[in-house]
Enzyme design. Structure first.
Site, short mmCIF file in Angstrom:
data_model
loop_
_atom_site.label_atom_id
_atom_site.label_comp_id
_atom_site.label_asym_id
_atom_site.label_seq_id
_atom_site.Cartn_x
_atom_site.Cartn_y
_atom_site.Cartn_z
N SER A 26 0.63 -1.26 0.49
CA SER A 26 0.27 -0.28 0.66
C SER A 26 0.68 1.03 0.29
CB SER A 26 -1.02 -0.37 1.01
OG SER A 26 -1.81 0.98 1.66
N LEU A 28 2.93 4.43 0.26
CA LEU A 28 4.54 4.69 -0.83
C LEU A 28 4.88 3.69 -1.24
CD1 LEU A 28 6.52 6.61 -1.35
CD2 LEU A 28 7.40 6.03 0.77
N SER A 154 11.20 8.79 8.89
CA SER A 154 9.85 10.26 8.71
C SER A 154 11.12 11.30 8.79
CB SER A 154 9.26 10.17 9.53
OG SER A 154 8.68 11.55 9.70
N TYR A 167 7.22 7.83 18.20
CA TYR A 167 7.18 7.47 17.19
C TYR A 167 8.27 8.04 16.63
CZ TYR A 167 5.88 8.84 11.63
OH TYR A 167 5.84 8.33 10.55
N LYS A 171 11.86 6.63 14.28
CA LYS A 171 12.55 7.29 13.31
C LYS A 171 13.66 7.76 13.53
CE LYS A 171 8.68 5.97 10.53
NZ LYS A 171 9.22 5.14 9.90
N THR A 202 -1.14 9.39 1.32
CA THR A 202 -1.71 7.59 1.34
C THR A 202 -2.64 6.78 2.85
OG1 THR A 202 0.20 7.35 3.70
CG2 THR A 202 0.98 7.00 1.47
#
Length: 277
Positions: A26, A28, A154, A167, A171, A202
């Protein structure tokens, strides 16, 4: 014959022939798979959703690519090792794109922060899962002095956003890992590119229910990543607006950065809550 060096008759020496992509079912990952398929690359695709992964594989075959698709979870180190080593032994992997990750609304904690279970899940997928995607191929690429590892992180990894502490940490770890890995293997002919994107349109990012400034389409992001990988860039950061804002933030006094980011987080939370009413 040396491990992973098998080539088809008539292959152009030095041309990219085999690209492996995790998180390919799905967003990217799909856009990258279809882009490389159109370039005539052989593809090894991994994802957790068998139905969506099969659809991506079919779309890539329609573009003329030879595709192997495998349902595998990056948090399973043994499964990742077996899949990647088997694909590399069949035909040496030229580019590994470690793209699988957890994000969107699934990583947004309540105001008191992530609980232990959510924090461990985020780190397991985004950090340990990324490493599980890389380590099976490292010694093989080094032994043949060729290969390119692409880590999709990210831009959040360059800044501590209050709405998603773990998160951002997951990253940031990917970014530091990629920088260190690049410095380790560059003398052995292996390249490493850190990808630090902003918002990409997305299903994952749409679930956030908040403003997504300077949001790129998945196809545009895939083209930018492929371009920077082809040029051997150590980092691929986009869009430029967020890159400059983060650079500016690093120059501000810490108390001012804290105030600005906390206020922005509160506004985003209020918008998201208003949208759910």
């Amino acid at each position: 014959m040396a491990q992973g060096r098998e080539r088809k008759a008539g292959a152009v020496p030095g041309a990219t022939r085999h690209v492996a992509i995790t998180g390919a079912s799905s967003g990217l990952g799909r856009a990258l798979a279809e882009l490389y398929a159109a370039q005539g690359c052989r593809l090894s695709l991994a994802g957790r959703d068998p139905g969506r992964l099969a659809a991506v594989a079919a779309a890539c075959r329609a573009r003329g690519a030879e595709v192997d698709a495998c349902t595998v979870d990056v948090v399973d180190p043994a499964a990742m090792h077996d899949w990647l080593v088997a694909r590399d032994a069949d035909c040496g992997i030229d580019i590994l794109i470690a793209n699988a990750g957890m994000g969107g609304s699934a990583v947004l904690p309540p105001p008191h922060g992530e609980d232990g279970a959510l924090a461990r899940r985020i780190l397991s997928v985004n950090t340990a899962g990324m490493i599980n995607s890389v380590t099976p191929l490292l010694s093989r690429m080094v032994s043949r002095a060729a290969g390119h590892i692409v880590l999709v992180g990210s831009i959040s990894g360059a800044i501590g956003l209050p709405q998603s502490p773990v998160y951002c940490a997951s990253k940031a770890a990917v970014q530091i890992y990629g920088d260190a890995l690049r410095r380790l293997v560059r003398e052995h002919g292996v390249r490493v590119t850190n990808v630090l994107p902003g918002f990409i349109d997305t299903p994952m990012s749409r679930s956030l229910g908040m403003a997504r400034p300077w949001c790129w389409t998945a196809d545009r992001a895939a083209r930018r990543i492929a371009r920077d990988v082809a040029r051997g860039r150590p980092r691929c950061i986009f869009p430029w607006q967020l890159r400059w804002l983060i650079g500016l933030q690093s120059l501000l006094p810490l108390w001012l950065s804290d105030a600005v980011l906390s206020a922005a987080s509160r506004r985003a939370r209020r918008r998201a809550e208003a949208g759910r009413i």
